[in-house]
Design a protein around this motif. Structure first.
Motif, PDB file in Angstrom:
ATOM      1  N   ILE A   1       0.883  -1.177  -0.002  1.00 35.67           N
ATOM      2  CA  ILE A   1       0.051  -0.015   0.201  1.00 35.67           C
ATOM      3  C   ILE A   1       0.799   1.284  -0.069  1.00 35.67           C
ATOM      4  O   ILE A   1       1.644   1.505   0.874  1.00 35.67           O
ATOM      5  CB  ILE A   1      -1.083   0.026   1.315  1.00 35.67           C
ATOM      6  CG1 ILE A   1      -1.787  -1.307   1.440  1.00 35.67           C
ATOM      7  CG2 ILE A   1      -2.044   1.332   1.085  1.00 35.67           C
ATOM      8  CD1 ILE A   1      -2.600  -1.409   0.007  1.00 35.67           C
ATOM      9  N   GLY A   2       0.583   2.210  -0.752  1.00 36.78           N
ATOM     10  CA  GLY A   2       1.330   3.301  -1.013  1.00 36.78           C
ATOM     11  C   GLY A   2       2.990   3.108  -1.606  1.00 36.78           C
ATOM     12  O   GLY A   2       3.903   3.910  -1.141  1.00 36.78           O
ATOM     13  N   ALA A   3       3.190   2.057  -2.228  1.00 37.55           N
ATOM     14  CA  ALA A   3       4.467   1.737  -2.616  1.00 37.55           C
ATOM     15  C   ALA A   3       5.021   2.982  -3.570  1.00 37.55           C
ATOM     16  O   ALA A   3       4.140   3.492  -4.497  1.00 37.55           O
ATOM     17  CB  ALA A   3       4.529   0.513  -3.511  1.00 37.55           C
ATOM     18  N   ILE A   4       6.181   3.478  -3.590  1.00 36.92           N
ATOM     19  CA  ILE A   4       6.810   4.377  -4.439  1.00 36.92           C
ATOM     20  C   ILE A   4       8.102   4.113  -4.715  1.00 36.92           C
ATOM     21  O   ILE A   4       9.021   3.329  -3.988  1.00 36.92           O
ATOM     22  CB  ILE A   4       6.749   5.785  -3.477  1.00 36.92           C
ATOM     23  CG1 ILE A   4       7.087   6.946  -4.758  1.00 36.92           C
ATOM     24  CG2 ILE A   4       7.619   5.687  -2.556  1.00 36.92           C
ATOM     25  CD1 ILE A   4       6.925   8.181  -4.119  1.00 36.92           C
ATOM     26  N   SER A   5       8.442   4.276  -6.034  1.00 31.75           N
ATOM     27  CA  SER A   5       9.900   3.844  -6.452  1.00 31.75           C
ATOM     28  C   SER A   5      10.934   5.204  -5.841  1.00 31.75           C
ATOM     29  O   SER A   5      10.431   6.008  -5.562  1.00 31.75           O
ATOM     30  CB  SER A   5       9.936   3.869  -7.927  1.00 31.75           C
ATOM     31  OG  SER A   5       9.752   5.141  -8.392  1.00 31.75           O
ATOM     32  N   PRO A   6      12.175   4.584  -5.803  1.00 34.73           N
ATOM     33  CA  PRO A   6      13.270   5.552  -5.340  1.00 34.73           C
ATOM     34  C   PRO A   6      13.270   6.957  -6.318  1.00 34.73           C
ATOM     35  O   PRO A   6      13.342   8.002  -5.635  1.00 34.73           O
ATOM     36  CB  PRO A   6      14.570   4.847  -5.515  1.00 34.73           C
ATOM     37  CG  PRO A   6      14.244   3.383  -5.399  1.00 34.73           C
ATOM     38  CD  PRO A   6      12.967   3.302  -6.150  1.00 34.73           C
ATOM     39  N   GLU A   7      12.999   6.811  -7.515  1.00 37.32           N
ATOM     40  CA  GLU A   7      12.867   8.127  -8.633  1.00 37.32           C
ATOM     41  C   GLU A   7      11.979   8.721  -8.429  1.00 37.32           C
ATOM     42  O   GLU A   7      12.284   9.910  -7.848  1.00 37.32           O
ATOM     43  CB  GLU A   7      13.154   7.391  -9.759  1.00 37.32           C
ATOM     44  CG  GLU A   7      14.245   6.660 -10.438  1.00 37.32           C
ATOM     45  CD  GLU A   7      14.569   5.015  -9.767  1.00 37.32           C
ATOM     46  OE1 GLU A   7      15.462   4.458  -9.918  1.00 37.32           O
ATOM     47  OE2 GLU A   7      13.284   4.617  -9.674  1.00 37.32           O
ATOM     48  N   ASP A   8      10.839   8.401  -8.214  1.00 42.98           N
ATOM     49  CA  ASP A   8       9.719   8.980  -7.913  1.00 42.98           C
ATOM     50  C   ASP A   8       9.883   9.849  -6.429  1.00 42.98           C
ATOM     51  O   ASP A   8       9.358  10.836  -6.316  1.00 42.98           O
ATOM     52  CB  ASP A   8       8.202   8.152  -7.846  1.00 42.98           C
ATOM     53  CG  ASP A   8       8.134   7.773  -9.323  1.00 42.98           C
ATOM     54  OD1 ASP A   8       8.731   8.232 -10.126  1.00 42.98           O
ATOM     55  OD2 ASP A   8       7.188   6.982  -9.466  1.00 42.98           O
ATOM     56  N   ALA A   9      10.254   8.907  -5.568  1.00 39.44           N
ATOM     57  CA  ALA A   9      10.446   9.649  -4.158  1.00 39.44           C
ATOM     58  C   ALA A   9      11.243  11.158  -4.074  1.00 39.44           C
ATOM     59  O   ALA A   9      11.060  11.815  -3.662  1.00 39.44           O
ATOM     60  CB  ALA A   9      11.073   8.529  -3.250  1.00 39.44           C
ATOM     61  N   VAL A  10      12.379  10.606  -4.983  1.00 40.18           N
ATOM     62  CA  VAL A  10      13.246  11.728  -5.001  1.00 40.18           C
ATOM     63  C   VAL A  10      12.765  12.885  -5.872  1.00 40.18           C
ATOM     64  O   VAL A  10      12.878  14.189  -5.466  1.00 40.18           O
ATOM     65  CB  VAL A  10      14.702  11.340  -5.683  1.00 40.18           C
ATOM     66  CG1 VAL A  10      15.559  12.735  -6.103  1.00 40.18           C
ATOM     67  CG2 VAL A  10      15.358  10.347  -4.685  1.00 40.18           C
TER      68      VAL A  10
END
Length: 399
Positions: free
Chosen positions: A211-220
């Motif tokens: 739930i709410g997973a996000i990639s490192p690229e998107d997080a940055v």
């Protein structure tokens, strides 16, 4: 509001708009999220901020550098002492001064205690929102102990105003260290118990994993910092990347996740509490006697004894209170690793007793900005879990 009305007119019969907040208990403050739903599935989530806007940054332009400290308490009020430390470090950077070693150590000590208290609120209340009430009870006893320690040190539990430019309001009392040592043992046991209750609990796992997973690229790209960024697999921590207050001399690890989902954010905060306990032990081992304020009467108030007995100290006291510090002309940006991520202060000085401009960089604003992307296609219950794991603090968000 016009765009919302237009959207409502264009909705199909199966679509509806629901307001989550601003007074819903799971919003953890005055947050309003406009949800467009198809059944229980979220098609669109529009955050609306500003309900707790108090003009903190503008108020700072009309207050002296010392007078702004109580306003920093009202940013992230779950760990207000870290706001005090971050702001004081910014002004000291502008002044080009270094505070005494004992003051640095005590700032690290209380900051890590505040980090633990903040994570306890996040993990405990997030669990309550999802339906796991017991973990809240196990952890909140430790949070109350932290607030007891803050009351001993600063005289207040929530809005501490503990720092001063050039040091601290006062030294910690003798009883502070024994209570902290007892807290270290009890808190570690409580964190272990919380993990036994939640980490391998199949209901908790199903409600948080993926739930709410996000990639490192998107997080940055969104501007994530703090536990939410580290949960996505990016080992960024200002205590390591841009050390301050001697953090480079402490031995601790940076916990990271792999998927950035609610479950990983929980695991990262649990491990960060353990690392904070580890740092606190090191502080207590090396805590050395000495002053807690710089020996500069143009920055720090002289002691009461000197004010009552020496004319020069009385004059310095009067000048500091009535006219403020003599500030250099210039601008600086200083950031610290607060409980939710990078807490930055941008200060512009024109040489007067008040800042010409203060700008606060809150950790949770970029994180909350991504809320739509985080919950699109999820259920309302999942949105509650994501919001709790983001740990949005309205006072810091709206300012």
């Amino acid at each position: 509001m016009e765009s919302i009305a237009m959207t409502r007119q264009q909705l199909d019969g199966d679509h509806m708009i629901v307001n989550l907040g601003p007074s819903h208990p799971t919003t953890h403050g005055t947050l309003r999220i406009i949800l467009e739903l198809e059944g229980e599935t979220i098609l669109k989530a529009t955050p609306e901020i500003g309900y707790l806007h108090r003009g903190v940054e503008k108020l700072g332009e009309n207050l002296s550098y010392q007078q702004f400290i109580p306003l920093t308490d009202r940013l992230n009020y779950c760990s207000s002492i870290m706001n005090n430390v971050g702001y004081a470090c910014a002004v000291e950077k502008l002044l080009g001064i270094e505070i005494p070693k004992r003051a640095q150590q005590i700032r690290v000590l209380v900051s890590e205690l505040a980090r633990i208290a903040d994570h306890i609120v996040c993990v405990g209340v997030n669990a309550v929102d999802i339906g796991a009430f017991t973990a809240f009870l196990y952890l909140f006893k430790q949070r109350e102990t932290v607030y007891d320690l803050f009351e001993m040190a600063a005289g207040q539990r929530l809005h501490t105003s503990f720092t001063r430019i050039g040091g601290l309001f006062r030294d910690i009392p003798e009883a502070f260290v024994p209570l902290t040592e007892r807290f270290l043992v009890e808190c570690e046991a409580a964190v272990d118990e919380c993990e036994r209750l939640l980490t391998h609990n199949p209901i908790w796992y199903d409600r948080t994993k993926g739930i709410g997973a996000i990639s490192p690229e998107d997080a940055v790209n969104w501007g994530y910092t703090g536990p939410c960024l580290r949960a996505a697999g990016v080992p960024q921590d200002l205590r390591k990347a841009q050390p301050y207050l001697g953090y480079e001399t402490y031995d601790f690890d940076i916990p990271v996740g792999t998927t950035g989902d609610v479950f990983d954010r929980y695991l990262v905060r649990i491990e960060e509490m353990r690392q904070s306990l580890r740092i606190i032990r090191q502080v207590l081992d090396r805590l050395e006697p000495g002053p807690v304020n710089v020996d500069d009467p143009k920055v720090a108030l002289p002691s009461k004894e000197k004010v009552y007995t020496r004319m020069e100290s009385l004059i310095h006291h009067f000048k500091l209170i009535m006219h403020g510090m003599e500030m250099p002309v210039g601008e600086i940006y200083s950031a610290t690793e607060a409980a939710n991520g990078e807490l930055g202060f941008y200060i512009v000085s024109d040489g007067g007793k008040n800042p010409y401009r203060i700008r606060v960089r809150p950790p949770c604003l970029p994180i909350f900005s991504s809320f739509h992307d985080q919950v699109k296609g999820c259920l309302i219950a999942d949105a509650v879990a994501v919001l709790g794991a983001m740990n949005i603090i309205a006072g810091e968000l709206d300012r």
